[in-house]
Design an enzyme around this catalytic site. Structure first.
Site, PDB file in Angstrom:
ATOM      1  CG  ASP A  31      53.453   1.429  12.704  1.00  0.00           C
ATOM      2  OD1 ASP A  31      52.351   1.698  13.231  1.00  0.00           O
ATOM      3  OD2 ASP A  31      54.522   1.950  13.073  1.00  0.00           O
ATOM      4  CG  ASN A  87      46.635   2.126  20.481  1.00  0.00           C
ATOM      5  OD1 ASN A  87      46.321   1.151  21.158  1.00  0.00           O
ATOM      6  ND2 ASN A  87      47.771   2.195  19.810  1.00  0.00           N
ATOM      7  CD  GLN A  94      43.570   8.337  18.575  1.00  0.00           C
ATOM      8  OE1 GLN A  94      42.701   8.288  19.448  1.00  0.00           O
ATOM      9  NE2 GLN A  94      43.317   8.666  17.324  1.00  0.00           N
ATOM     10  CB  VAL A  96      48.458   9.319  14.401  1.00  0.00           C
ATOM     11  CG1 VAL A  96      47.974  10.041  13.147  1.00  0.00           C
ATOM     12  CG2 VAL A  96      49.985   9.194  14.394  1.00  0.00           C
ATOM     13  CG  HIS A 100      45.637   4.653  13.237  1.00  0.00           C
ATOM     14  ND1 HIS A 100      45.421   5.891  13.806  1.00  0.00           N
ATOM     15  CD2 HIS A 100      46.519   4.015  14.044  1.00  0.00           C
ATOM     16  CE1 HIS A 100      46.150   6.003  14.900  1.00  0.00           C
ATOM     17  NE2 HIS A 100      46.825   4.869  15.074  1.00  0.00           N
ATOM     18  CB  ILE A 101      42.311  -0.803  12.027  1.00  0.00           C
ATOM     19  CG1 ILE A 101      40.908  -0.175  12.102  1.00  0.00           C
ATOM     20  CG2 ILE A 101      42.318  -2.211  12.601  1.00  0.00           C
ATOM     21  CD1 ILE A 101      39.854  -0.926  11.271  1.00  0.00           C
ATOM     22  CG  HIS A 102      47.799  -0.250  15.427  1.00  0.00           C
ATOM     23  ND1 HIS A 102      49.099   0.186  15.285  1.00  0.00           N
ATOM     24  CD2 HIS A 102      47.125   0.756  16.040  1.00  0.00           C
ATOM     25  CE1 HIS A 102      49.215   1.400  15.800  1.00  0.00           C
ATOM     26  NE2 HIS A 102      48.030   1.774  16.267  1.00  0.00           N
TER      27      HIS A 102
HETATM   28  P1  5GP Z   1      48.729   5.217  17.524  1.00  0.00           P
HETATM   29  O1  5GP Z   1      49.764   5.272  18.618  1.00  0.00           O
HETATM   30  O2  5GP Z   1      48.145   6.565  17.226  1.00  0.00           O
HETATM   31  O3  5GP Z   1      47.684   4.149  17.719  1.00  0.00           O
HETATM   32  O4  5GP Z   1      49.497   4.730  16.233  1.00  0.00           O
HETATM   33  C1  5GP Z   1      50.214   5.587  15.412  1.00  0.00           C
HETATM   34  C2  5GP Z   1      51.137   4.722  14.610  1.00  0.00           C
HETATM   35  O5  5GP Z   1      51.653   5.475  13.544  1.00  0.00           O
HETATM   36  C3  5GP Z   1      52.345   4.210  15.426  1.00  0.00           C
HETATM   37  O6  5GP Z   1      52.347   2.783  15.432  1.00  0.00           O
HETATM   38  C4  5GP Z   1      53.531   4.793  14.685  1.00  0.00           C
HETATM   39  O7  5GP Z   1      54.635   3.916  14.641  1.00  0.00           O
HETATM   40  C5  5GP Z   1      52.976   5.083  13.313  1.00  0.00           C
HETATM   41  N1  5GP Z   1      53.635   6.182  12.621  1.00  0.00           N
HETATM   42  C6  5GP Z   1      54.003   7.373  13.179  1.00  0.00           C
HETATM   43  N2  5GP Z   1      54.572   8.154  12.240  1.00  0.00           N
HETATM   44  C7  5GP Z   1      54.550   7.428  11.073  1.00  0.00           C
HETATM   45  C8  5GP Z   1      55.001   7.717   9.757  1.00  0.00           C
HETATM   46  O8  5GP Z   1      55.522   8.794   9.432  1.00  0.00           O
HETATM   47  N3  5GP Z   1      54.839   6.732   8.827  1.00  0.00           N
HETATM   48  C9  5GP Z   1      54.260   5.536   9.122  1.00  0.00           C
HETATM   49  N4  5GP Z   1      54.152   4.641   8.138  1.00  0.00           N
HETATM   50  N5  5GP Z   1      53.819   5.246  10.359  1.00  0.00           N
HETATM   51  C10 5GP Z   1      53.962   6.181  11.338  1.00  0.00           C
END
Ligand code: 5GP
Length: 114
Positions: A31, A87, A94, A96, A100-102
Site C-alpha cells: 500500500d 472496506n 472504500q 478504490v 481488494h483485501i488489506h
Molecule cells: P480502500 O480505501 O479503497 O479500502 O483502499 C485503497 C487503498 O489503496 C488505500 O489504502 C490507499 O492507500 C491505496 N492506494 C491508493 N492509491 C495507491 C497507489 O497508487 N498505489 C498503491 N500501491 N496503493 C494505493
C-alpha cells in the site's frame, strides 16, 4: 470503453507499484500509504467492484484470494499475527472501487476497529 481502475493500471504496469506476489488471478502490492509496518493490498485481476458485485461465477477468484493470504503473510514474515480488512462501499471507507483485501501486520491491533 470503461475506464480502467487504479489497480488495473497497476496490473497493466501503467502505474508503478511494489509487487509482492502475482499470478494469473491476483496481484499483491505494498500500500502506498501504509497503516502498519506491513500493509499489503491483495487484488483480483478481474475488476470486481466489491463484495456486492461478486456472484457464483467468481467463486474460484474469491477462494483463491483467501487461500493466498497465508502465502502472502509468510512471504512478509507476519504469519503469526495479522489483520485482514475489506472496506466495502464508500461508507465503510472504500476509495478504490476494485475489490481488494488489506493485509496488515507488524504492530498491535485494537478491537473494535475504528
Ligand atoms: P480502500 O480505501 O479503497 O479500502 O483502499 C485503497 C487503498 O489503496 C488505500 O489504502 C490507499 O492507500 C491505496 N492506494 C491508493 N492509491 C495507491 C497507489 O497508487 N498505489 C498503491 N500501491 N496503493 C494505493
Amino acid at each position: 470503453m470503461k475506464e480502467k481502475t487504479l489497480f488495473e493500471k497497476i496490473i497493466d504496469r501503467e502505474i508503478p507499484a511494489e509487487i509482492i506476489y502475482e499470478d494469473n488471478l491476483c496481484i499483491a502490492i505494498n500500500d502506498i500509504n501504509p497503516q502498519a509496518p506491513t500493509h499489503i493490498l491483495l487484488i483480483p485481476k478481474k475488476p470486481i467492484i466489491n463484495l456486492n458485485d461478486c456472484d457464483a461465477s467468481d467463486s474460484e477468484i474469491i477462494s483463491h484470494l483467501f487461500l493466498k493470504i497465508k502465502e502472502i503473510v509468510s512471504i512478509c514474515n507476519i504469519s503469526e499475527a495479522f489483520r485482514i480488512n475489506i472496506n466495502n462501499g464508500e461508507g465503510a471507507g472504500q476509495e478504490v472501487f476494485h475489490l481488494h483485501i488489506h493485509i496488515l501486520g507488524g504492530r498491535k491491533f485494537n478491537w473494535p476497529p475504528g
